[in-house]
Design an enzyme around this catalytic site. Structure first.
Site, PDB file in Angstrom:
ATOM      1  N   CYS A  91      -1.682 -13.616  21.847  1.00  0.00           N
ATOM      2  CA  CYS A  91      -0.680 -13.551  20.539  1.00  0.00           C
ATOM      3  C   CYS A  91      -1.345 -14.232  19.313  1.00  0.00           C
ATOM      4  CB  CYS A  91       0.575 -13.592  20.754  1.00  0.00           C
ATOM      5  SG  CYS A  91       1.318 -13.198  22.232  1.00  0.00           S
ATOM      6  N   HIS A 383       5.058  -6.238  17.136  1.00  0.00           N
ATOM      7  CA  HIS A 383       4.015  -7.412  17.729  1.00  0.00           C
ATOM      8  C   HIS A 383       2.851  -6.786  18.495  1.00  0.00           C
ATOM      9  CE1 HIS A 383       2.127 -10.714  19.156  1.00  0.00           C
ATOM     10  NE2 HIS A 383       2.712 -10.903  20.265  1.00  0.00           N
ATOM     11  N   CYS A 413       3.268 -18.660  19.224  1.00  0.00           N
ATOM     12  CA  CYS A 413       2.968 -19.091  20.677  1.00  0.00           C
ATOM     13  C   CYS A 413       2.377 -17.772  21.425  1.00  0.00           C
ATOM     14  CB  CYS A 413       4.598 -19.277  21.219  1.00  0.00           C
ATOM     15  SG  CYS A 413       5.400 -17.605  21.140  1.00  0.00           S
TER      16      CYS A 413
END
Length: 427
Positions: A91, A383, A413
């Site tokens: 991510c 996302h 994170c």
């Protein structure tokens, strides 16, 4: 980032993020990457220019996308002599790429570059069993037809043909990110209602940002979509409360749902960075500067929360910058899960955690909620893993430009128990 010269953010572009298996189901990373890079080229008049580097990332990609950045660059309108490198840290990928490009500019290796990422959970690589793979390799190695036939049929079973899809579980624990976040929510006593309230606010803030025109110039329509199709402006606490747990479905204590967890998404985003001289020569105003960054990891296999690494990276970065947690006008905290954001904030306020884990005499303290994700974040926008960092950088840079001056913090994170953080400033 120890800079020798300032690293400017000229601006960013992204396509609307879409729930997987919807508008971008058949386009894949390459198509989305070309659209975003091409749009950035058009926006800033970069056609035919040779940039120092394009650093792009993708977490879920096919083997033929081995250097997605280079291939997309060749179709972007940039000079074909522009290098491209594909980098991925789950991510955090496109924030990592921002740091990578920024470091090269700071050290004088390049004058300008593009950082970004693309991800799809619709067009995923499908593989087959290890046994079938070994069989096919044996067929390929065989020297004659008989050998090839023997390798192909000896001991063959139909079970070998069963396809395997990419998994989201951590290899070392077998638990998904959501499973790990459930454990974090219990450790930090994060309630279901608090998670749902944060998710609701994310949708409301994102919808309001669209209505006031904040995303004009930041988002380019693609495939008939002009807004993130995950966004639900009409959601409510009642609707969110009605959803069943998505990960812990058996204990009766699960709190993470499809509503307070970021959905599987497709999308791409990119930002243009440059030295002050390069930007000045082309009459391109600088929105903000990348001034500091930090990456950290936690030992999640032995009990630490998988998504708690930003709580390690941020204080180290603050120390390097000579700042406190409260010295910011905006905080862009990636919302992988509402619970993960709330755990991070609670850790900063915990005297015990800050002393035992961070070695500090007092807690970092609280953050003004009115300054956190003021335009919504991943829970409402979606996302696409490697695209989120560039989305946050572009959003924060525009916020600082609109304000006229100020400072912002980015926190992401990642899978694997890591965190990527950065500071943007506009003097």
């Amino acid at each position: 980032m120890a800079t020798t010269r300032r690293v400017g953010i000229i601006g960013g572009v992204r396509i609307p993020f879409c729930r997987n298996n919807t508008a971008y189901a058949d386009i894949g990373n390459f198509g989305m990457s070309v659209k975003v890079l091409g749009s950035l080229v058009e926006r800033f008049g970069l056609h035919g220019l040779e940039l120092g580097e394009v650093a792009f990332g993708a977490v879920i990609k096919h083997p033929f996308d081995w250097n997605l950045a280079r291939e997309a660059t060749l179709s972007s309108g940039l000079a074909p002599t522009t290098p491209g490198i594909t980098v991925a840290r789950a991510c955090g990928s496109s924030l990592d790429n921002t740091i990578l490009i920024g470091d090269k500019i700071a050290m004088g290796q390049i004058e300008a570059g593009i950082a970004g990422g693309s991800d799809t959970t619709s067009d995923v690589p499908i593989t087959y069993s290890r046994r079938l793979t070994q069989r096919l390799l044996a067929v390929n190695r065989a020297k004659d037809l008989k050998g090839k036939i023997d390798a192909a049929i000896q001991g063959f079973s139909l079970g070998e043909l069963k396809p395997a899809f990419p998994g989201v579980a951590e290899p070392r624990t077998g638990k998904s990110m959501g499973d790990h976040c459930e454990l974090m929510a219990r450790e930090w006593n994060i309630s279901r209602r608090d998670q749902d309230e944060l998710a609701l606010e994310s949708h409301r803030k994102l919808a309001a940002a669209y209505e006031r025109g904040f995303f004009e110039g930041l988002i380019v329509p693609f495939r008939g979509v002009s807004r993130d199709n995950i966004l639900r402006p009409d959601t409510s606490l009642e609707k969110l409360a009605a959803l069943k747990p998505a990960f812990d479905r058996t204990s009766g204590h699960g709190t993470l749902t499809a509503g307070n967890s970021s959905p599987l998404s497709d999308g791409a985003a990119a930002v243009l960075l440059a030295s002050e001289d390069w930007a000045s020569e082309r009459g391109l105003p600088i929105q903000a500067y990348v001034t500091h960054s930090r990456v950290a990891a936690v030992d999640f296999t032995h009990g630490e929360g998988l998504l708690m690494a930003p709580t390690i990276a941020i204080p180290r970065m603050l120390d390097e910058a000579g700042l406190t947690l409260q010295d910011f006008d905006f905080y862009e905290i990636h919302e992988a899960f509402a619970a993960q954001v709330l755990c991070t904030l609670r850790a900063f306020e915990s005297a015990e955690y800050c002393k035992q884990r961070l070695g500090r005499d007092k807690p970092l303290g609280s953050i003004d909620p009115a300054k956190i994700n003021v335009n919504g974040s991943s829970l409402a926008a979606g996302h696409p893993f490697a695209a989120t960092g560039a989305r946050l950088v572009a959003t924060l840079a525009k916020l600082l430009e609109d304000k006229g001056r100020g400072r912002g913090l980015i926190s992401i994170c990642t899978a694997g128990g890591m965190g990527v953080t950065a500071i943007l400033e506009r003097p």
